[in-house]
Enzyme design. Sequence first.
Site, PDB file in Angstrom:
ATOM      1  N   ASP A   1      16.793  10.260  -3.600  1.00  0.00           N
ATOM      2  CA  ASP A   1      15.412   9.967  -3.212  1.00  0.00           C
ATOM      3  C   ASP A   1      14.453  10.534  -4.252  1.00  0.00           C
ATOM      4  O   ASP A   1      14.467  11.738  -4.534  1.00  0.00           O
ATOM      5  CB  ASP A   1      15.150  10.598  -1.837  1.00  0.00           C
ATOM      6  CG  ASP A   1      13.901  10.066  -1.163  1.00  0.00           C
ATOM      7  OD1 ASP A   1      13.159   9.308  -1.794  1.00  0.00           O
ATOM      8  OD2 ASP A   1      13.669  10.417   0.006  1.00  0.00           O
ATOM      9  N   ASP A   2      13.621   9.665  -4.825  1.00  0.00           N
ATOM     10  CA  ASP A   2      12.584  10.088  -5.784  1.00  0.00           C
ATOM     11  C   ASP A   2      13.156  10.806  -6.999  1.00  0.00           C
ATOM     12  O   ASP A   2      12.558  11.761  -7.506  1.00  0.00           O
ATOM     13  CB  ASP A   2      11.552  10.985  -5.099  1.00  0.00           C
ATOM     14  CG  ASP A   2      10.772  10.275  -4.005  1.00  0.00           C
ATOM     15  OD1 ASP A   2      10.930   9.052  -3.853  1.00  0.00           O
ATOM     16  OD2 ASP A   2      10.003  10.944  -3.296  1.00  0.00           O
TER      17      ASP A   2
ATOM     18  N   CYS B   1      10.030   3.785  -0.846  1.00  0.00           N
ATOM     19  CA  CYS B   1      11.253   4.017  -0.077  1.00  0.00           C
ATOM     20  C   CYS B   1      11.797   2.831   0.723  1.00  0.00           C
ATOM     21  O   CYS B   1      12.864   2.309   0.430  1.00  0.00           O
ATOM     22  CB  CYS B   1      11.003   5.185   0.856  1.00  0.00           C
ATOM     23  SG  CYS B   1      12.380   5.567   1.906  1.00  0.00           S
TER      24      CYS B   1
ATOM     25  N   ARG C   1      15.207   0.393  -0.214  1.00  0.00           N
ATOM     26  CA  ARG C   1      16.409   0.491   0.599  1.00  0.00           C
ATOM     27  C   ARG C   1      16.746  -0.839   1.262  1.00  0.00           C
ATOM     28  O   ARG C   1      17.922  -1.219   1.375  1.00  0.00           O
ATOM     29  CB  ARG C   1      16.237   1.609   1.645  1.00  0.00           C
ATOM     30  CG  ARG C   1      16.197   2.978   1.007  1.00  0.00           C
ATOM     31  CD  ARG C   1      15.517   4.040   1.882  1.00  0.00           C
ATOM     32  NE  ARG C   1      15.161   5.164   1.028  1.00  0.00           N
ATOM     33  CZ  ARG C   1      15.931   6.235   0.838  1.00  0.00           C
ATOM     34  NH1 ARG C   1      17.076   6.346   1.486  1.00  0.00           N
ATOM     35  NH2 ARG C   1      15.550   7.198   0.023  1.00  0.00           N
TER      36      ARG C   1
ATOM     37  N   SER D   1      11.924  10.012   5.951  1.00  0.00           N
ATOM     38  CA  SER D   1      11.878  11.136   5.007  1.00  0.00           C
ATOM     39  C   SER D   1      11.797  12.473   5.740  1.00  0.00           C
ATOM     40  O   SER D   1      11.213  12.572   6.824  1.00  0.00           O
ATOM     41  CB  SER D   1      10.668  10.999   4.075  1.00  0.00           C
ATOM     42  OG  SER D   1      10.734   9.806   3.333  1.00  0.00           O
TER      43      SER D   1
ATOM     44  N   HIS E   1      13.273  14.188  -2.746  1.00  0.00           N
ATOM     45  CA  HIS E   1      11.953  13.802  -2.233  1.00  0.00           C
ATOM     46  C   HIS E   1      10.956  14.958  -2.333  1.00  0.00           C
ATOM     47  O   HIS E   1       9.976  14.900  -3.065  1.00  0.00           O
ATOM     48  CB  HIS E   1      12.128  13.324  -0.793  1.00  0.00           C
ATOM     49  CG  HIS E   1      10.889  12.828  -0.153  1.00  0.00           C
ATOM     50  ND1 HIS E   1      10.258  11.675  -0.570  1.00  0.00           N
ATOM     51  CD2 HIS E   1      10.150  13.311   0.879  1.00  0.00           C
ATOM     52  CE1 HIS E   1       9.195  11.465   0.184  1.00  0.00           C
ATOM     53  NE2 HIS E   1       9.105  12.445   1.068  1.00  0.00           N
TER      54      HIS E   1
ATOM     55  N   ASP F   1      16.365   5.597  -5.372  1.00  0.00           N
ATOM     56  CA  ASP F   1      15.559   4.573  -4.687  1.00  0.00           C
ATOM     57  C   ASP F   1      14.284   4.240  -5.442  1.00  0.00           C
ATOM     58  O   ASP F   1      13.722   3.159  -5.268  1.00  0.00           O
ATOM     59  CB  ASP F   1      15.245   5.002  -3.249  1.00  0.00           C
ATOM     60  CG  ASP F   1      14.282   6.182  -3.163  1.00  0.00           C
ATOM     61  OD1 ASP F   1      14.176   6.956  -4.146  1.00  0.00           O
ATOM     62  OD2 ASP F   1      13.644   6.344  -2.097  1.00  0.00           O
ATOM     63  N   ASN F   2      13.787   5.164  -6.249  1.00  0.00           N
ATOM     64  CA  ASN F   2      12.599   4.921  -7.082  1.00  0.00           C
ATOM     65  C   ASN F   2      12.382   6.159  -7.946  1.00  0.00           C
ATOM     66  O   ASN F   2      13.134   7.127  -7.860  1.00  0.00           O
ATOM     67  CB  ASN F   2      11.353   4.618  -6.248  1.00  0.00           C
ATOM     68  CG  ASN F   2      11.106   5.564  -5.094  1.00  0.00           C
ATOM     69  OD1 ASN F   2      11.223   5.182  -3.933  1.00  0.00           O
ATOM     70  ND2 ASN F   2      10.787   6.816  -5.399  1.00  0.00           N
TER      71      ASN F   2
ATOM     72  N   LYS G   1       6.493   6.815  -9.198  1.00  0.00           N
ATOM     73  CA  LYS G   1       6.684   6.254  -7.862  1.00  0.00           C
ATOM     74  C   LYS G   1       5.443   5.493  -7.396  1.00  0.00           C
ATOM     75  O   LYS G   1       4.324   5.911  -7.633  1.00  0.00           O
ATOM     76  CB  LYS G   1       7.003   7.390  -6.884  1.00  0.00           C
ATOM     77  CG  LYS G   1       7.166   6.973  -5.439  1.00  0.00           C
ATOM     78  CD  LYS G   1       7.497   8.157  -4.556  1.00  0.00           C
ATOM     79  CE  LYS G   1       7.590   7.748  -3.087  1.00  0.00           C
ATOM     80  NZ  LYS G   1       7.983   8.866  -2.215  1.00  0.00           N
TER      81      LYS G   1
END
Length: 601
Positions: free
Chosen positions: A36-37, A76, A80, A154, A243, A290-291, A321
């Site tokens: 994540d992130d 997010c 996904r 999250s 994240h 995811d990004n 992001k």
Amino acid sequence: MGTPAPWSVLLLAVLVGLCTSPVAQGKPNFIVILADDLGWGDLGANWAETKETPHLDELAAEGTRFVDFHSAASTCSPSRASLLTGRLGVRNGVTHNFAISSVGGLPLNETTLAEVLRAAGYSTAAIGKWHLGHHGHHHPIFRGFDYYFGIPYSHDMGCTDTPGYNVPPCPPCPQHGAATSPTNKDCYTDVALPLFENLTIIQQPVDLSSLVEQYMEAAARFIQQARDSSRPFFLYLALAHMHVPLQIAPPPDRGIYGAALREMDALVGHVKHLADSCGKGSTLLWFTGDNGPWMQKCELAGRLGPLLGAWQRAQGGSPAKQTTWEGGHRVPALAYWPGHVPAKRSSHAMLSTLDVFPTLVALAGATLPPNRRFDGMDVSPVLFGLSDVGHKVLLHPNSGAAGKDGAVEALRLAQYKAFYTTGGAKACDGSIGPEEHHRPPLIFNLDRDIQEQEPLDVASREYQAVLPAISRAYAQALEDIATDNTTVADYSKDPAAVPCCSTQHVACRCHAPTSHTASLDQHTDRRATRLCLSDRSLKPLLDESPNCSALRKQRSPVKFRTSKHPNQGSLCTTQREPAPHQRAEQMQNTLLPAMEEKPES
């Protein structure tokens, strides 16, 4: 963080002894790990300045590293949804993030990768962050997954007793009385973060300090159960990292972000050992993000590496992001499959998380769902080192920084990147880049300008030569989308959709705060004590089957029994709940503050 935690040493010893049954013949196992992130520069294999990822770097050395790999969106929920459907948000309907009170989720007429693989004989599990809808049939247990263990969104979208790091920081959950108003308007103080096992909330609030351990235990249990049944498995492991950092104790020689990055790296290393102990060559492990990094979190944000988005930085805001700059959607990606995926190889093929769906479907010998078009493609020739040719054209949808959410206003054509709309997300200094529209488009040659610093001169020969091809590719892409079977997600909100274990307790607590119990048996016993879903979440199941048969048909370790529910007849639950009208009133009183607009991260 350099010395393995005692739980990890013990767990690894257990894992090595788990895989004793023969590998299911003919079909590989699949593990997809989604960070994540994570910044492109957060991998040492990508960026030499990064020193905290020895296990990921080992994975890169023993497999293939993809240097031009992209998330399907730069936020997010859309990224996904695209990974699990092989389709962009303009097709599958998921164009921005879902909230804790969202009624909808990934549209039910969209077919997930888990549904296809389960139909092909696979055991399927999702462990970690979901963020594609948790209410009713949008819950992962109804989207093709035999087993689910994780958080519905999250980990900063609910308070905890052990809050991780944040900028600015958020307070812990209130334990008595009403929640106090936080100084940070983005903090959630009225509802605690829940941890689900299948349909049951087993902990609210989540103990973030034990989340990594719990994920590993759940993964080990699932894989062993799949192997005991002699079935191939698909594990979708969606990490909370990076994240914002979980609760960790950073050593003096490393900052908070670096310590969290090393923790994530160690987790991936354990998963790799688990895959290897089940027989090298039996499992394809695909790691990506995811990004890009969440730059407004300042020192708690990831590393862009060379993806500076310099043109946007000059205008203001972040180029990471939520944007369509390279820092927003170009992500680390590694594939590991001994005997199949070449080792010590770097691929420059332009690939995407969109390709995970069609590639795994092909490797499983299954077929793609009919009556829809896909943005991803089967890239197994690239995985196997037989080709280094990926997409010629790749679309980059708006993801919150500028333009209509989900609309395609940036695209790649070979080495050229074209922007019809630009904008910067919120940066560490609080600045936000202005939304600007470009007709004709800004065009960058990424082969010589990966920093996206200087667009081609409109009057130049190079610009004039490439513009017609970009215009044709863009028009064809928009036409293809307009003539496809597309869906629209339900983004409506309702307090009754908020996962709440008990409206009788402040912040929806399941129980009084206790220390994490290391005993797996005791922990499992606690899991069977309550089914904490709102009545509205259960209503579709009750309408279809008042005696729990709909739930019992789900192949999962959780056992359900029928109990009488006031004013509602028989319910699948292990704890008496208030009547619907009473619960609705309680949810309104308890959770209305949670309905206030917050940026769903």
